[in-house]
Design an enzyme around this catalytic site. Structure first.
Site, short mmCIF file in Angstrom:
data_model
loop_
_atom_site.label_atom_id
_atom_site.label_comp_id
_atom_site.label_asym_id
_atom_site.label_seq_id
_atom_site.Cartn_x
_atom_site.Cartn_y
_atom_site.Cartn_z
N LEU A 51 0.94 -1.06 0.00
CA LEU A 51 0.10 0.10 -0.04
C LEU A 51 0.91 1.08 0.07
O LEU A 51 1.57 1.44 0.80
CB LEU A 51 -1.03 0.00 1.10
CG LEU A 51 -2.25 -1.11 1.14
CD1 LEU A 51 -1.65 -2.27 1.36
CD2 LEU A 51 -3.21 -0.59 2.16
N HIS A 224 4.37 -6.89 12.79
CA HIS A 224 2.97 -6.18 12.35
C HIS A 224 2.24 -7.16 11.81
O HIS A 224 2.59 -8.08 10.81
CB HIS A 224 3.55 -5.12 11.26
CG HIS A 224 2.42 -4.43 10.58
ND1 HIS A 224 1.24 -3.93 10.99
CD2 HIS A 224 2.36 -4.45 9.20
CE1 HIS A 224 0.37 -3.77 10.09
NE2 HIS A 224 0.99 -3.89 8.99
N TYR A 255 -5.95 -1.14 8.00
CA TYR A 255 -5.71 -0.64 6.79
C TYR A 255 -6.36 -2.05 5.93
O TYR A 255 -6.13 -3.05 6.30
CB TYR A 255 -4.54 -0.02 6.18
CG TYR A 255 -3.39 -1.16 6.21
CD1 TYR A 255 -3.06 -2.01 5.22
CD2 TYR A 255 -2.29 -1.05 7.00
CE1 TYR A 255 -1.84 -3.05 5.34
CE2 TYR A 255 -1.16 -1.95 7.33
CZ TYR A 255 -1.11 -2.84 6.22
OH TYR A 255 -0.23 -3.74 6.30
N TRP A 353 10.20 2.10 3.91
CA TRP A 353 9.32 1.26 3.28
C TRP A 353 8.80 1.23 1.88
O TRP A 353 9.43 2.09 1.12
CB TRP A 353 7.86 1.55 3.90
CG TRP A 353 8.02 1.24 5.48
CD1 TRP A 353 9.18 0.92 6.32
CD2 TRP A 353 6.82 1.61 6.54
NE1 TRP A 353 8.78 0.75 7.58
CE2 TRP A 353 7.33 1.15 7.79
CE3 TRP A 353 5.64 1.96 6.40
CZ2 TRP A 353 6.71 1.29 8.85
CZ3 TRP A 353 4.84 2.12 7.85
CH2 TRP A 353 5.42 1.76 8.94
N ASP A 541 21.71 27.89 10.09
CA ASP A 541 21.92 29.25 10.16
C ASP A 541 22.76 29.05 11.76
O ASP A 541 22.06 28.25 12.48
CB ASP A 541 20.79 30.05 10.19
CG ASP A 541 19.85 29.83 11.41
OD1 ASP A 541 19.62 28.54 11.51
OD2 ASP A 541 19.01 30.63 11.43
#
Length: 812
Positions: A51, A224, A255, A353, A541
């Site tokens: 995905l 996972h 998902y 990924w 900076d």
């Protein structure tokens, strides 16, 4: 062009992309090794669901993802695209998530990616399995989709091979040869391969490989969960692999993706499951592959319940297979890219990924070939961004696990980590606690954002209330502290500012070479200057004070600056760079009454003639020796007062006691940020980064072209002739419309730029937002709009600085 002898360790989606991109730039002496077979090597790529969602609050992550999408769409495997561009849909089931979806839409608009927020009916139209009654709306990005990761690996391998790149599967790396601080070869179980450059793209094995050169890579492999349903009757007859958008239900850490008549379900809501890279099985011993662990159904049970509620069609199906797939996580959720600070030629491209893989391949290839990436601003990804405390194994593990837990959480830009806290505390910490400081971490330091002890100031000052999002991690005391600083005198803890000393007989020449300013001035001078990359982009900076003929103190922005200095050190030992931050501390004493407070504490001449603006001197305040620099980032009279950590508390107490008759307060970072924006002072990392040059960023005054050569000078001269954008100051009339940062800016109805920093200006009575805009839009008086969640906020381009343009208060 052959290029240097290069060995890439890892032939997954990152290693394959790097070989393809680097060979396309003309490097052909490249060998890619992997312990597994090709193209399915057994790493994370081999089981990745593919995905690709491009939305991110990090511009560079969106840029990397967008390049990956564009490349994979055009990349073919056996005549088919390596990317199924079915679009992406994120759904909201709570009002809070719907607001977050609007914020995410703002990010995509800011970064130039097409997307729209859609209502519940449109969500169901896009993904008919979604229960209309569960969702409130969604974010649709039509260019998202599914990467065919293994196809992409094979296609990129074929392209690289056609340019002469060698791929060696079943080669396990057992050591990396180093001589005189440089890599010279990679030792495998088939022998040693000579190398001038070694790039570790080993993914979840990255810490193990990096350890071969003594590097502690801040990466944790975590498991996972990914499961697949059996056939779903509602999907019966689907002949294409994917026809619906990839789907995210972030309220439940879920998902989804199509696979013909089945669904893949990914879940982040389970307990973190970290794995030591050294405990991953070798390819030949893994039952499936080393990156695939046994599925744990009990952990997945809440995900299945929520899936059946959101997608009722799954009530007629069941989970038929699943894995606990291992991926890489880092302490800040960003990739790890760049060269080792200790071993020349050893590079990493880790914690990447599939979503960002092709972009990272291009970025690192450009970096290797040209000394910088021409396509991407990599300051958030640079391997060397971490402080020492962030490289402690316990810290890495805890933060990586927490990032797994928070991967889909709604996070405010100021939201602090819960743990570990109180890692670094200044000598003033106890006094700050007594004053009721609300602390937020900065570079690991506990830094006050405001002080509850100043609540009484609200009787004196009017402070408008911002909107709910801007009011998180805020108090009206912030506004009161800002106004009290302008009216009287305040103490600010500036200890979190990183401090380096640069000493030795070669110090002046060294700093002349690295900075855009002229440091070869009298002892006691202080300058504001820039570090540039070879392409003329701003790396940082800094302020540099000359404290002796061969002794400088530099206030820098972080570990990347230290790394940059160290990379340019002369080999003869004539320059020594030392990080003095841990052993020193700093109080910023600012306000129109600052001189009155100090006058009775020292014999030093603090008049304008005695210690001029942007000058430094050493003297004593009471019993405390200090280095005082007359400069101010809040735009008021005063000094940065440095001393050693052992005397820090005494310095605080001495100034505090002397200030009581002058109404002194301690003030926090919230007030500081408001005051610095009123003065138009830029913040590196927010307002300007590697991709910007000094002239478009409004800091061209810090470039002294007449001083001679310096890093990036020639490139800067070329860039100076082609200025198309500028960092502009915007003001907002309504206090409730103050924004936070990263919101899109619209002119004549079209998105033209994005906000960098924002705050309310309590002195000027307006909201302030700095934003990158096209040069032809950034004219004072031009009306614009800022996209803030689901609204458009009216703003106007303003001349800067907004406060004290004549600098009379600073020089008073």
């Amino acid at each position: 062009m052959v290029g240097r002898r290069t060995v890439v360790i890892g032939a997954g989606v990152v290693g394959a992309a790097l070989a393809d991109e680097l060979s396309a730039l003309g490097w052909t002496d490249i060998v890619v090794l992997d312990q597994g077979d090709l193209p399915a090597t057994g790493g994370s790529t081999s089981h990745a669901p593919g995905l690709v969602f491009q939305a991110s609050g990090s511009k560079v992550l969106t840029d990397l993802a967008r390049y990956t999408v564009e490349k994979f769409v055009a990349l073919e495997h056996e005549g088919q695209s390596c990317f199924l561009q079915v679009g992406g849909l994120e759904v909201a089931t709570t009002p809070e998530r719907l607001a977050e979806i609007h914020r995410r839409h703002g990010w995509l608009t800011s970064w130039g990616v097409e997307a729209e927020v859609v209502d519940a009916d449109r969500c169901v139209e896009l993904h008919p399995l979604v229960d209309r009654d569960r969702v409130l709306g969604g974010l649709h990005c039509p260019t998202d989709g599914l990467a065919k990761a293994l196809w992409a690996v094979e296609a990129q391998i074929d392209r690289a091979k056609s340019r002469g790149v060698k791929f060696l599967p079943r080669h396990e790396v057992t050591d990396i040869s180093v001589a005189d601080g440089k890599v010279v070869g990679v030792v495998t179980d088939h022998g040693e391969i000579p190398a001038d450059v070694v790039v570790c793209c080993a993914g979840i094995w990255g810490p193990k490989v990096a350890a071969l050169v003594g590097m502690n890579l801040p990466l944790t492999p975590l498991a996972h969960q990914l499961a697949w349903t059996g056939p779903i009757p509602a999907l019966a007859g689907q002949t294409e692999e994917a026809v619906r958008p990839i789907l995210r239900h972030q309220d439940a850490d879920l998902y989804y993706r199509d696979r013909y008549d089945q669904l893949g379900i990914g879940y982040y809501g389970h307990r973190p499951m970290p794995i030591d890279a050294n405990d991953l099985l070798p390819v030949e011993y893994a039952e499936v592959m080393p990156s695939v662990l046994e599925f744990t159904p009990d952990d997945f049970a809440p995900a299945w319940d929520e899936t059946q509620a959101l997608l009722p069609a799954t009530l007629d199906a069941k989970v038929e297979e699943g894995i606990n797939g291992v991926f890489s996580f880092t302490p800040d959720g960003m990739p790890l890219l760049g060269e080792s600070p200790e071993v020349s030629g050893f590079w990493v491209a880790e914690a990447v990924w599939v979503t960002h893989s092709a972009g990272v391949g291009r970025a690192v290839a450009e970096w290797l070939a040209n000394g910088h990436s021409e396509s991407f601003d990599l300051h958030e990804c640079d391997l060397n961004r971490f402080e020492d405390y962030q490289l402690v194994p316990e810290y890495i593990l805890e933060r990586d696990c927490q990032n797994f837990v928070e991967v889909y959480d709604i996070l405010h830009p100021l939201q602090p980590m819960d743990s570990p806290r109180e890692l670094r505390t200044s000598p003033y910490y106890a006094r700050q606690q007594e004053l009721g400081a609300f602390f937020l971490p900065a570079n690991g330091w506990e830094r006050p954002q405001w002080y509850e002890a100043n609540k009484g100031l609200l009787d004196r000052y009017q402070v408008p209330q911002p909107n709910d999002w801007a009011a998180k991690y805020w108090s009206p005391i912030v506004g009161a502290e800002a106004q009290a600083t302008r009216d009287g005198v305040a103490m600010y803890d500036m200890t979190a500012l990183k401090r380096l000393t640069v000493t030795g007989p070669g110090a002046t020449a060294f700093l002349q070479r690295l900075t855009t300013g002229n440091v070869d001035r009298t002892v006691g001078s202080v300058i504001y200057t820039l570090l540039l990359d070879v392409d003329g982009g701003i790396r940082s900076d800094v302020t540099i004070a000359r404290l002796g003929p061969n002794h400088y103190q530099a206030g820098v922005n972080g570990a990347l600056d230290t790394d940059w200095f160290n990379r340019f050190l002369p080999a003869d030992g004539s320059v020594v760079v030392t990080d003095i931050t841990p052993g020193t501390c700093c109080i910023g004493l600012w306000g129109p009454k600052a001189r009155e407070v100090l006058s009775g504490l020292t014999d030093a001449d603090l008049t304008n003639d005695g210690l001029k603006y942007f000058r430094a001197a050493r003297f004593s305040i009471g019993n405390v020796p200090v280095t005082a620099m007359r400069l101010s980032y809040v735009g008021e009279l005063g000094w940065e007062l440095y001393t050693t950590a052992d005397l820090g508390l005494r310095l605080w107490d001495t100034i505090w006691a002397a200030g009581q008759d002058h109404g002194i307060i301690a003030a926090g970072r919230g007030a500081f940020n408001s005051l610095r924006l009123e003065k138009g002072y830029r913040s590196f990392g927010a307002d300007m980064t590697f991709e910007h040059d000094p002239y478009e960023a409004g800091v061209g005054f810090a470039v002294k072209l007449d001083k001679g050569d310096f890093v990036g000078r020639d490139a800067l001269l070329r860039r100076k002739e082609n200025q198309t954008r500028t960092l502009a100051c915007l003001t907002v009339d309504e206090p409730a419309d103050v924004v936070v940062g990263k919101e899109p800016v619209f002119a004549d109805g079209r998105a033209v730029g994005y906000v960098t920093s924002a705050a309310y200006g309590y002195t000027i009575g307006k909201g302030i937002a700095y934003a990158w805009l096209p040069a032809d839009v950034a004219t004072p008086g031009t009306p614009v709009e800022i996209g803030y969640f689901d609204r458009r906020v009216r703003a106007v381009v303003a001349a800067e600085p907004l406060f004290d343009p004549s600098m009379t208060r600073l020089r008073g």
